[in-house]
Design a protein around this motif. Structure first.
Motif, PDB file in Angstrom:
ATOM      1  N   PHE A 128       0.837  -1.199   0.000  1.00 50.87           N
ATOM      2  CA  PHE A 128       0.000   0.000   0.000  1.00 50.87           C
ATOM      3  C   PHE A 128       0.878   1.258   0.000  1.00 50.87           C
ATOM      4  N   VAL A 129       2.005   1.193   0.717  1.00 54.75           N
ATOM      5  CA  VAL A 129       2.934   2.327   0.745  1.00 54.75           C
ATOM      6  C   VAL A 129       3.506   2.563  -0.648  1.00 54.75           C
ATOM      7  N   SER A 130       3.918   1.481  -1.300  1.00 58.91           N
ATOM      8  CA  SER A 130       4.455   1.601  -2.656  1.00 58.91           C
ATOM      9  C   SER A 130       3.371   2.070  -3.622  1.00 58.91           C
ATOM     10  N   GLN A 131       2.141   1.614  -3.423  1.00 59.95           N
ATOM     11  CA  GLN A 131       1.034   2.053  -4.275  1.00 59.95           C
ATOM     12  C   GLN A 131       0.814   3.560  -4.139  1.00 59.95           C
ATOM     13  N   ALA A 132       0.881   4.068  -2.922  1.00 58.87           N
ATOM     14  CA  ALA A 132       0.737   5.513  -2.716  1.00 58.87           C
ATOM     15  C   ALA A 132       1.843   6.283  -3.428  1.00 58.87           C
ATOM     16  N   GLY A 133       3.037   5.699  -3.485  1.00 62.15           N
ATOM     17  CA  GLY A 133       4.152   6.342  -4.178  1.00 62.15           C
ATOM     18  C   GLY A 133       3.945   6.434  -5.677  1.00 62.15           C
ATOM     19  N   GLN A 134       2.989   5.662  -6.217  1.00 60.22           N
ATOM     20  CA  GLN A 134       2.697   5.705  -7.641  1.00 60.22           C
ATOM     21  C   GLN A 134       1.671   6.786  -7.992  1.00 60.22           C
ATOM     22  N   MET A 135       1.179   7.493  -6.950  1.00 59.58           N
ATOM     23  CA  MET A 135       0.165   8.533  -7.153  1.00 59.58           C
ATOM     24  C   MET A 135       0.693   9.884  -6.688  1.00 59.58           C
ATOM     25  N   ASN A 136      -0.015  10.945  -7.024  1.00 62.73           N
ATOM     26  CA  ASN A 136       0.360  12.278  -6.570  1.00 62.73           C
ATOM     27  C   ASN A 136       0.050  12.418  -5.087  1.00 62.73           C
ATOM     28  N   THR A 137       1.058  12.718  -4.299  1.00 64.95           N
ATOM     29  CA  THR A 137       0.869  12.872  -2.857  1.00 64.95           C
ATOM     30  C   THR A 137       0.735  14.326  -2.437  1.00 64.95           C
ATOM     31  N   HIS A 138       0.956  15.254  -3.382  1.00 65.68           N
ATOM     32  CA  HIS A 138       0.765  16.694  -3.137  1.00 65.68           C
ATOM     33  C   HIS A 138       1.544  17.170  -1.910  1.00 65.68           C
ATOM     34  N   GLY A 139       2.793  16.775  -1.863  1.00 63.52           N
ATOM     35  CA  GLY A 139       3.680  17.260  -0.810  1.00 63.52           C
ATOM     36  C   GLY A 139       3.692  16.429   0.450  1.00 63.52           C
ATOM     37  N   LEU A 140       2.861  15.390   0.529  1.00 63.41           N
ATOM     38  CA  LEU A 140       2.847  14.521   1.702  1.00 63.41           C
ATOM     39  C   LEU A 140       3.751  13.319   1.464  1.00 63.41           C
ATOM     40  N   PRO A 141       4.343  12.759   2.517  1.00 58.63           N
ATOM     41  CA  PRO A 141       5.099  11.509   2.339  1.00 58.63           C
ATOM     42  C   PRO A 141       4.147  10.379   1.961  1.00 58.63           C
ATOM     43  N   ASN A 142       4.558   9.524   1.038  1.00 55.61           N
ATOM     44  CA  ASN A 142       3.650   8.459   0.585  1.00 55.61           C
ATOM     45  C   ASN A 142       3.309   7.450   1.674  1.00 55.61           C
ATOM     46  N   ASP A 143       4.159   7.317   2.693  1.00 54.06           N
ATOM     47  CA  ASP A 143       3.881   6.334   3.736  1.00 54.06           C
ATOM     48  C   ASP A 143       3.035   6.886   4.879  1.00 54.06           C
ATOM     49  N   ILE A 144       2.601   8.141   4.785  1.00 52.30           N
ATOM     50  CA  ILE A 144       1.757   8.705   5.854  1.00 52.30           C
ATOM     51  C   ILE A 144       0.335   8.172   5.781  1.00 52.30           C
ATOM     52  N   MET A 145      -0.051   7.617   4.621  1.00 48.46           N
ATOM     53  CA  MET A 145      -1.413   7.111   4.464  1.00 48.46           C
ATOM     54  C   MET A 145      -1.723   5.963   5.426  1.00 48.46           C
ATOM     55  N   GLN A 146      -0.693   5.292   5.943  1.00 48.65           N
ATOM     56  CA  GLN A 146      -0.919   4.225   6.917  1.00 48.65           C
ATOM     57  C   GLN A 146      -1.697   4.716   8.134  1.00 48.65           C
ATOM     58  N   SER A 147      -1.544   5.985   8.447  1.00 55.60           N
ATOM     59  CA  SER A 147      -2.204   6.536   9.638  1.00 55.60           C
ATOM     60  C   SER A 147      -3.723   6.548   9.503  1.00 55.60           C
ATOM     61  N   VAL A 148      -4.237   6.482   8.270  1.00 56.48           N
ATOM     62  CA  VAL A 148      -5.695   6.412   8.077  1.00 56.48           C
ATOM     63  C   VAL A 148      -6.249   5.184   8.788  1.00 56.48           C
ATOM     64  N   ASN A 149      -5.531   4.072   8.722  1.00 57.76           N
ATOM     65  CA  ASN A 149      -5.945   2.842   9.389  1.00 57.76           C
ATOM     66  C   ASN A 149      -6.073   3.046  10.891  1.00 57.76           C
ATOM     67  N   SER A 150      -5.066   3.639  11.497  1.00 54.74           N
ATOM     68  CA  SER A 150      -5.072   3.843  12.950  1.00 54.74           C
ATOM     69  C   SER A 150      -6.165   4.814  13.365  1.00 54.74           C
ATOM     70  N   ILE A 151      -6.323   5.904  12.606  1.00 49.47           N
ATOM     71  CA  ILE A 151      -7.356   6.887  12.934  1.00 49.47           C
ATOM     72  C   ILE A 151      -8.741   6.254  12.852  1.00 49.47           C
ATOM     73  N   ALA A 152      -8.981   5.458  11.808  1.00 51.74           N
ATOM     74  CA  ALA A 152     -10.284   4.809  11.644  1.00 51.74           C
ATOM     75  C   ALA A 152     -10.564   3.861  12.802  1.00 51.74           C
ATOM     76  N   ILE A 153      -9.555   3.122  13.256  1.00 54.67           N
ATOM     77  CA  ILE A 153      -9.755   2.195  14.372  1.00 54.67           C
ATOM     78  C   ILE A 153     -10.076   2.956  15.653  1.00 54.67           C
ATOM     79  N   VAL A 154      -9.337   4.027  15.925  1.00 50.57           N
ATOM     80  CA  VAL A 154      -9.579   4.830  17.123  1.00 50.57           C
ATOM     81  C   VAL A 154     -10.984   5.428  17.099  1.00 50.57           C
ATOM     82  N   VAL A 155     -11.458   5.830  15.932  1.00 53.33           N
ATOM     83  CA  VAL A 155     -12.793   6.424  15.805  1.00 53.33           C
ATOM     84  C   VAL A 155     -13.890   5.377  15.941  1.00 53.33           C
ATOM     85  N   PHE A 156     -13.709   4.226  15.300  1.00 55.49           N
ATOM     86  CA  PHE A 156     -14.808   3.265  15.192  1.00 55.49           C
ATOM     87  C   PHE A 156     -14.857   2.225  16.308  1.00 55.49           C
TER      88      PHE A 156
END
Length: 572
Positions: free
Chosen positions: A346-374
């Motif tokens: 998933f990290v490598s997949q994010a690197g294949q897309m436009n991240t608009h200035g964000l590190p491609n491996d920061i998307m992993q945090s979506v998983n943690s945020i979703a778990i904390v919320v739900f």
């Protein structure tokens, strides 16, 4: 939840060390009648302070683990002076994915020796503390060998990474196999009781619901800790990898401090010596008697004129219960294979897309945020609502739902990969020098990945948390760490599958890899439910055995201590 001041607890000295005590919990209310069990609403209990202290230790350990592993894929995959961002070792996606899976494999194999040491000799607290020191040494090695002087002017980076992975894995194994049983052991009531609330409503306080809540809280702490990858991936992107690894190294000392400060608060059950060898002896006797565990019971052996063993009939029933739990775990490697995609592909997949200035491996945090919320939504709203209408989600059902959510995550990842391959400027040659535009990402926004992480979050809430709960509740009272390690080792098998699959983690095969994972997960989940759904009906029966065996252990230990005191008084 907080400490209940009215709860009566009798402490029994477990050995010569006065601090190593465990509680024999007296029921704060009467046991429910059959009619009350059918008619009264079931709720969870309040949790002792020690539960939150253990949770803090886990939060710090996971902060460190995910903080340092979050940047791993970029550190391993991208060359030191990459075209789009600074990297580390330049191994490429396939090799980086394989090494990432090796790290996961190692971290989830080492819980077995950690559990054996704990259950036979050291106990959970000492094993966790020693493992924490080993963990710190591994963190230090990673930090030092990721400094620019190591990466730019020498070849210490690769050797340092592998060494750090091995040492950190040893520390993580000793902690992982013991911290989850230890947090559950802080709550010692094993039987339901009736409680009258302030408004006059009578409810049944159910230990099973309470333990379910404990593991929900435990998993929330894991994911609060894993948000560290937001900070470490930003540090990696804007400073360098050494800064990303320095933060979790320093933060881990908070966990060590929590261990030291909370030492006298924890309930620490003593190691039981020969219990694991006894369990294997019981299994061997059963094998020799056509897989009949009854043949290992002392009462049966006495009737047959055979030598009576030292264990009790109840312990044989406990081993039978543990074997049922281990059968349930067999299907989990497929689940962990899906989960592992978040940490590498998933990290490598994010690197294949436009991240608009964000590190491609920061998307992993979506998983943690979703778990904390739900997690609070599921625990406070969904599960109570289903119980209220007479549709409790028992463990096997929850695990099945988790597998289906995981399959949806893989299906969505396949869709995202298809969209990447269908978008310019490089299409299927994305990040390849063969593309006329150069090694650049395709023109698609990285945020489109978000649902894949959210589906995986729900998969963890239903399947991963329930797996931890099942490993604890189905294990004999004096084999909690060992059975937990067997559950954790399924993650290692998932990582082994990931290593085998890593050669296909390359363009343009990625889309079909995700499709294959989706199909395999659906098949595994359906087979799992068909084979094990009958265990839902036996859940209460199986948990009663745990209460009976725990009471037997407590009674035996109390008797041993009384005899010990008599001997000491006689000697004096």
């Amino acid at each position: 939840m907080s400490e209940d001041p009215d709860r009566k607890v009798e402490k029994v000295d477990s050995n010569s060390n006065d601090s190593d005590n465990f509680a024999v919990q007296m029921l704060p209310g009467p046991e429910p009648t059959e009619e009350e069990l059918r008619t009264l609403h079931k709720v969870g209990d309040r949790l002792p302070i020690a539960t939150w202290l253990v949770a803090l230790v886990e939060l710090c350990e996971r902060f460190t683990y995910y903080g340092l592993s979050g940047p791993f894929q970029n550190y391993m995959q991208i060359p030191r002076h990459g075209a789009n961002q600074v990297g580390g070792l330049g191994l490429g996606q396939s090799s980086a994915t394989a090494l990432s899976y090796f790290f996961q494999f190692w971290c989830y194999v080492t819980p077995i020796p950690g559990a054996i040491v704990s259950d036979l000799w050291w106990g959970k607290y000492k094993t966790i503390f020693v493992s924490a020191i080993i963990y710190v040494i591994g963190n230090l090695i990673l930090f030092v060998t990721s400094l620019p002087v190591s990466l730019d002017h020498g070849k210490a980076g690769m050797g340092g990474l592998v060494t750090a992975m091995v040492v950190i894995g040893l520390g993580a194994g000793g902690i992982k196999s013991n911290v989850s049983p230890m947090i559950a052991e802080q709550y010692t009531i094993t039987k339901p009781y009736v409680k009258t609330k302030k408004n006059g409503t009578r409810v049944i306080v159910d230990p099973n619901i309470t333990i379910q809540t404990v593991f929900m809280i435990f998993y929330m702490c894991i994911n609060f800790g894993s948000l560290s990858n937001i900070a470490t991936t930003e540090l990696e992107y804007n400073v360098d990898f050494w800064a990303a690894y320095l933060l979790p190294f320093c933060f881990f000392f908070v966990g060590i401090l929590a261990l030291i400060v909370g030492k006298n608060f924890y309930i620490k059950k003593p190691p039981m010596g020969s219990v694991i060898p006894d369990a294997f002896k019981i299994c061997w006797i059963a094998i020799r008697n056509k897989f009949d565990l009854e043949a290992a019971k002392p009462t049966v052996r006495r009737e047959r004129g055979q030598q009576e063993p030292m264990w009790s009939d109840l312990f044989v029933d406990e081993v039978r219960r543990a074997l049922i739990g281990c059968k349930v775990f067999v299907i989990y490697p497929i689940f962990w294979l899906d989960y592992g995609q978040m940490l590498n592909n998933f990290v490598s997949q994010a690197g294949q897309m436009n991240t608009h200035g964000l590190p491609n491996d920061i998307m992993q945090s979506v998983n943690s945020i979703a778990i904390v919320v739900f997690i609070p939504v599921v625990n406070k709203l969904v599960y109570p609502f289903l119980r209220k209408i007479g549709l409790p989600m028992r463990p096997v059902t929850r695990i099945f739902v988790g597998f289906m959510c995981s399959a949806l995550g893989m299906a969505y990842a396949a869709i995202v990969q298809h969209l990447i391959y269908s978008t310019g400027p490089c299409y299927k040659l994305v990040l390849s020098d063969e593309c006329s535009a150069g090694a650049v990402p395709n023109d698609i926004h990285v945020a489109i990945q978000t649902p894949a992480y959210v589906f995986t979050s729900f998969a963890e809430i239903f399947a991963s948390i329930t797996g931890l709960e099942y490993a604890y509740t189905k294990a004999p009272a004096n084999m909690k760490s060992f059975i937990m390690s067997l559950f954790l080792v399924t993650n290692a098998f998932g990582s082994a599958l990931g290593i085998a699959l890593s050669p296909v983690a390359v363009n343009p095969k990625l889309q079909w890899m995700y499709v294959g994972l989706c199909g395999a997960t659906v098949i595994a989940g359906v087979l799992f439910f068909l084979v094990f759904r009958h265990l839902n009906e036996r859940e209460e029966e199986l948990n009663v055995i745990d209460a009976e065996y725990t009471a037997e252990l407590n009674a035996n230990l109390k008797h041993q201590n009384q005899e010990k005191k008599k001997d000491e008084e006689t000697h004096v």
